[in-house]
Design an enzyme around this catalytic site. Structure first.
Site, PDB file in Angstrom:
ATOM      1  CB  ALA A  63      -0.882  -0.005   1.249  1.00 53.64           C
ATOM      2  CD  GLU A 105      -2.853  -7.670   2.390  1.00 54.32           C
ATOM      3  OE1 GLU A 105      -2.427  -6.518   2.221  1.00 54.32           O
ATOM      4  OE2 GLU A 105      -3.693  -7.983   3.246  1.00 54.32           O
TER       5      GLU A 105
END
Ligand code: 3HC
Ligand code: NAI
Length: 690
Positions: A63, A105
Site C-alpha cells: 500500500a 495480498e
C-alpha cells in the site's frame, strides 16, 4: 501523465503491468488502474489468461503508506483484490524483486502465483503498526495453515520463494527470464477455471500460544496481537465476515498513534541520509584501516569485514594485536552461526593486523578507536597524516572530543571526520557522522556511503560535547540522577522508563556500559561544573565500591545468580546513605512523574541540539535515539513523541520543575517558540510525510 497500469494483449495472454516507481506502491491511481485492467480482461474475448506483474525492479511494494490517515479513495485495496479473485478467467501473478504487504495480498487474490528466485515475499505490516488489510489475514491461513500464517504475519518476517513454494504460499519458482517464465506458466492455465483462495477449506487451529508469546515479545505494541486476532477471524465459516473483521481491525490500527510513530520512523530512516545541501560524489572505499583493536576497534573491523571490505588493524604491540585478532575471529564465527556470513568467507577474510602504521599506506579510510584522550588521539592523527596516501580519509570514533581539534593535528583537516559507532559496533545500527566546519563535502558523502555499505543508519551531527546522542543522553541521565538524589529509587526509575517502552532503564544501561565510563566522564567535566551542578554521589560510591556493572558481576543490580540482574538491598543502602550525607529529604516519585521529567529533559536538550544546528533537523534526533539509545520505535522518536504529546504541555512541565530547581530546568528557546506559536518539530523536517 503516464498510466501506472498498462494492459497488453499478446497471443491470448493479457499482460497487466504496474509501473509506479520507485516501489510500485498501490496508491489510488494504481488501484484504479488494476481495477480497470481486470474489468477489461473480463470483457476481452481475445484474452484467455491474465498475468499481473510489476515493471521495474520489483512486483509490488505494498500500500502507499503516505496515504494512511487520509480518507480512502475508492476503489479500496481489498475491493481490488476481491475483483481480481472474482475474475471468471484465470489470473496469475508473476513476482520478482519483492511482493510486500498489500503487494503480496494482490498476489494472493490471483489464482496462481509464480515467483522468481531471490524474491522477498512478506507481510511486514506490523512493523508499521497495522495488519495486512487487503485479505492477507484471511487468505494466508487458507494457503499455508493458521500457525504458519500467524508466525509470518505476527513477526512480519519475509520468506524466500523456495520456502514459500514448500508452504503453499506460491505455486512455482520461476527460471530464467521473468516474462518467459510467466509465459510458460500462463500457457498451462489457458482454459482452466479460476482457482480462488477464498474457496479453500476453512483453516482450523488455535493461536492462543502464539498470541501469548507475541504479547510478551512486543510489550506495549498493539499491532502484532491485533493481527493475530484478525487471523483467528479466518476460522469462521464465512470468508466475507472474516474480511470484514480484518478491515475493522485494520482501520482501527490506522488511527493509532503507534501507526503514526512507526511510519514516521520508516520515513525518518530514509530521510536521514538526504542531508540538506550535500550532493557531493563519494570517494571510492575498498581498504579500511582501524587503529586500536579494543572494544570498539574490533567491532568496527568486524562490521567492515561483514560488508566485504578489506581491513588492516593496527595495535600498539603484538599481544594487543593478537587479542584484537581473536576478538574479530570470534565475532566472525558468531556471524556464521547467525547466518550473517558465509562459511567460505569466514575461512579467509581479507583481514590482517599490524603494529606499524606503515601497514596503512594503501588505506582509503582509516578509523581511529584508541583511548579517549585528546593528546593520544592527536598523536595518532599526526602519525596517520605521515603515512596515509593523499585523498585518504581520516576518521575518529571519539565519543565526546572535538573532532576539529583532532583534525588540526594533521596537515589535511578537510579529509578528517568523526565516525561515531555504538557498542557493539558490528551490531548497533547507528553511525553518527560528525562533521567539523572544515571537512570536505565529498568526505561527508563518503561517510554516508560507508554507513549504507555497513548496513547502518548514518546521521549527520555537528561538533559539540557528545554530539547528538551522548549530549542528549547526558541531559536525561542528569534528570534521572537528580530524581534519585531527591527520593526515587534507581529501580523505580528503570521500571518507569521500561514502562514507557525503552528495553532498559538508565541504571541497567549504566551496568551494561560500565560505571567506570560515567565516572570518568564526571571527572573530566568536574573542572567546568558550576556550584549548582549536582553530582550523583551515589554513582561515585557504587564505582568506588567496585560495583562497575555487569563486567564486575555487580553494579546497580547483582548479576551473580540472575544474568538479567537482581535488585540488591546494598544499593538501596548506598543511595539512602548518600541522601543522608548530603542532607537531602527524600520524597515520592510516581511513574508518570519519572517519565515526565525524563522526557522533558530529553526533548528540551534535543531542541537545543536542533537550534544550534548540531542536528540538521528534528528527524535526525529521532533517528539517533531510535537506533542508538533504545527509544521505542512505535513512539517515533523523541521529537515525534513531543509533537504528539503537546509542546505546550512539556513547556508547562519544565516551568513547574524549575520552581524547585531553576538551574537545571530552563526551557530551550526553540521549544518555547514552537509551543507559543502552535508549531511542531515536524514543521522543521523539510520532507517528512508522517
Ligand atoms: N509507500 C510509499 N512509499 C514507499 C513505500 C510504500 N509502501 N515503500 C517505499 N517507499 C518509498 C520510500 O520512502 C523511498 O522514498 P524516497 O526515495 O523518497 O526516500 C522510496 O520508496 C524507495 O524506498 P527504499 O529506499 O526503501 O528502497 P529499497 O529499494 O531499499 O527497498 C522496499 C524497497 C523493500 C520495497 C522498501 O521500500 C520497503 O520495505 N517498503 C515498505 C514495504 C511495506 O512495508 N509494505 C507494506 C505497506 S502497508 C500495506 O501494504 C497495507 C496493506 O496490508 C493494506
Ligand atoms: P578500549 O580501551 O577497549 O580500546 C582501545 C584500544 O586502543 C586498546 O586495545 C589499545 O591497545 C589501543 N591503542 C591505544 N593507543 C594506541 C595507539 N597509539 N596505536 C594503536 N592502538 C592503540 O577502548 P574502546 O572502548 O574501544 O574505545 C575506543 C574509542 O572509542 C574511544 O575514543 C571511545 O570514547 C570510543 N567509543 C567507545 C564506545 C564504547 O562503548 N566503549 C562507544 C563509542 C565510542
Amino acid at each position: 501523465m503516464t498510466m501506472p497500469v498498462t494492459y497488453d494483449l499478446e497471443d491470448g495472454i493479457a499482460w497487466i503491468t504496474v509501473a509506479n516507481p520507485p516501489v510500485n506502491a498501490l496508491g489510488h491511481a494504481v488501484r484504479a488502474g488494476l481495477d480497470a485492467a481486470i474489468a477489461r480482461f473480463g470483457a476481452d474475448g481475445g484474452a484467455e489468461v491474465a498475468v499481473v506483474m510489476g515493471g521495474g525492479r520489483l512486483f509490488l511494494g505494498g500500500a502507499d503508506i503516505t496515504e494512511f490517515g487520509k480518507p480512502v479513495q475508492a476503489p479500496s485495496l481489498p475491493d481490488v483484490v476481491n475483483a481480481i479473485e472474482a475474475s471468471p478467467k484465470p489470473v496469475m501473478a508473476a513476482i520478482h524483486g519483492a511482493a510486500l504487504g498489500g503487494g503480496l495480498e494482490v498476489a494472493l487474490g490471483c489464482h496462481w502465483r509464480l515467483a522468481m528466485p531471490g524474491t522477498v515475499l512478506g507481510l511486514p505490516e506490523v512493523a508499521l503498526g497495522i495488519l495486512p488489510g487487503a485479505g492477507g489475514t484471511q487468505r494466508t491461513p487458507r494457503l499455508i495453515g493458521l500457525e504458519a500464517a500467524g508466525e509470518m504475519i505476527a513477526s512480519g518476517k519475509p520468506v524466500d520463494p523456495e520456502a514459500a513454494c514448500e508452504m503453499g504460499l506460491i505455486d512455482r519458482v520461476g527460471e530464467g527470464d521473468l516474462r518467459d517464465a510467466a509465459r510458460r506458466f500462463a500457457d498451462k492455465l489457458r482454459g482452466k477455471p479460476p482457482r480462488r483462495t477464498r474457496d479453500r477449506p476453512v483453516p482450523t487451529g488455535d493461536l492462543s500460544d502464539l498470541r501469548d508469546r507475541t504479547a510478551a515479545r512486543t510489550v506495549g505494541q498493539v499491532a502484532p496481537v491485533t493481527a493475530i486476532d484478525a487471523i483467528m477471524a479466518a476460522t469462521g465459516a464465512d470468508f466475507d465476515a472474516g474480511l470484514a473483521e480484518e478491515r475493522r481491525l485494520f482501520l482501527d490500527l490506522v488511527e493509532t498513534p503507534q501507526r503514526a510513530g512507526l511510519i514516521h520512523a520508516f520515513f525518518t530512516d530514509r530521510a536521514v541520509s538526504k542531508v540538506p545541501g550535500l550532493d557531493a560524489t563519494p570517494r571510492d572505499i575498498a581498504r579500511i584501516g582501524v587503529i586500536g583493536g579494543g572494544t570498539m576497534g574490533a567491532g568496527i573491523a568486524t562490521s567492515a569485514l561483514l560488508a566485504g571490505l578489506n581491513v588492516t588493524l593496527v595495535e600498539r604491540d603484538a599481544d594487543s594485536a593478537a587479542r584484537a585478532a581473536a576478538t574479530v575471529g570470534a565475532n566472525l564465527d558468531a556471524a556464521v552461526t547467525r547466518g550473517k556470513l558465509a562459511p567460505e568467507a569466514r575461512a579467509d577474510p581479507p583481514f590482517r593486523t599490524a603494529t606499524d602504521y606503515n601497514a596503512l599506506s594503501d588505506t582509503d579510510l582509516a578509523i581511529e578507536a584508541v583511548f579517549e584522550d585528546m593528546a593520544v588521539k592527536r598523536e595518532v592523527f599526526a602519525a596517520l597524516d605521515a603515512v596515509l596516501r593523499p585523498g585518504a580519509i581520516l576518521a575518529t570514533n571519539t565519543s565526546y572530543l572535538d573532532v576539529g581539534e583532532i583534525a588540526a593535528a594533521t596537515g589535511r583537516p578537510a579529509d578528517v571526520i568523526g565516525l561515531h559507532f555504538f557498542s557493539p559496533a558490528h551490531v548497533m545500527k547507528l553511525l553518527e557522522i560528525v562533521v567539523p566546519d572544515g571537512t570536505a563535502h565529498d568526505v561527508t558523502a563518503t561517510a554516508f556511503a560507508l554507513a549504507k555499505r555497513l548496513g547502518k543508519i548514518g546521521v549527520r551531527a555537528g561538533v559539540c560535547d557528545g554530539f547528538i546522542g551522548n549530549r542528549i543522553l547526558s541531559a536525561y541521565r542528569r534528570a534521572a540522577d537528580d530524581m534519585v538524589l531527591d527520593g526515587a529509587h534507581p529501580y523505580e526509575v528503570d521500571r518507569a522508563i521500561r514502562g514507557f517502552g525503552f528495553p532498559m532503564g538508565p541504571y541497567q544501561v549504566s551496568d551494561l556500559a560500565g560505571l567506570d565510563i560515567g565516572f570518568a566522564t564526571r571527572e573530566r567535566k568536574a573542572p567546568e561544573a558550576g556550584p549548582h551542578d549536582r553530582r550523583p554521589v551515589f554513582a561515585d560510591r557504587l564505582h568506588h565500591a567496585g560495583r562497575l556493572g555487569r563486567k564486575a558481576g555487580r553494579g546497580y543490580y547483582d548479576y551473580a545468580e540472575d544474568r538479567r540482574g537482581a535488585e540488591d538491598p546494598a544499593v538501596t543502602e548506598i543511595v539512602e546513605a548518600t541522601r543522608r550525607d548530603l542532607g537531602l529529604t527524600p520524597r515520592e516519585f510516581d511513574a508518570d512523574e519519572i517519565v515526565a521529567r525524563y522526557m522533558a529533559a530529553m526533548v528540551n536538550e534535543a531542541a537545543r541540539v536542533v537550534e544550534e544546528g548540531i542536528a540538521a533537523r528534528p528527524l535526525d534526533v529521532d533517528a539517533v535515539l531510535l537506533h542508538g539509545y533504545g527509544f521505542p520505535r512505535w513512539r517515533g522518536g523523541p521529537m515525534h513523541w513531543a509533537d504528539q504529546h503537546g509542546l505546550a504541555r512539556i513547556v508547562a512541565d519544565i516551568e513547574r520543575f524549575a520552581e524547585h530547581d531553576p538551574h537545571a530546568w530552563q526551557v530551550a528557546p526553540l521549544l518555547r517558540r514552537l509551543a507559543e506559536s502552535g508549531g511542531a518539530f515536524a514543521d522543521l523536517n523539510a520532507k517528512d510525510a508522517a
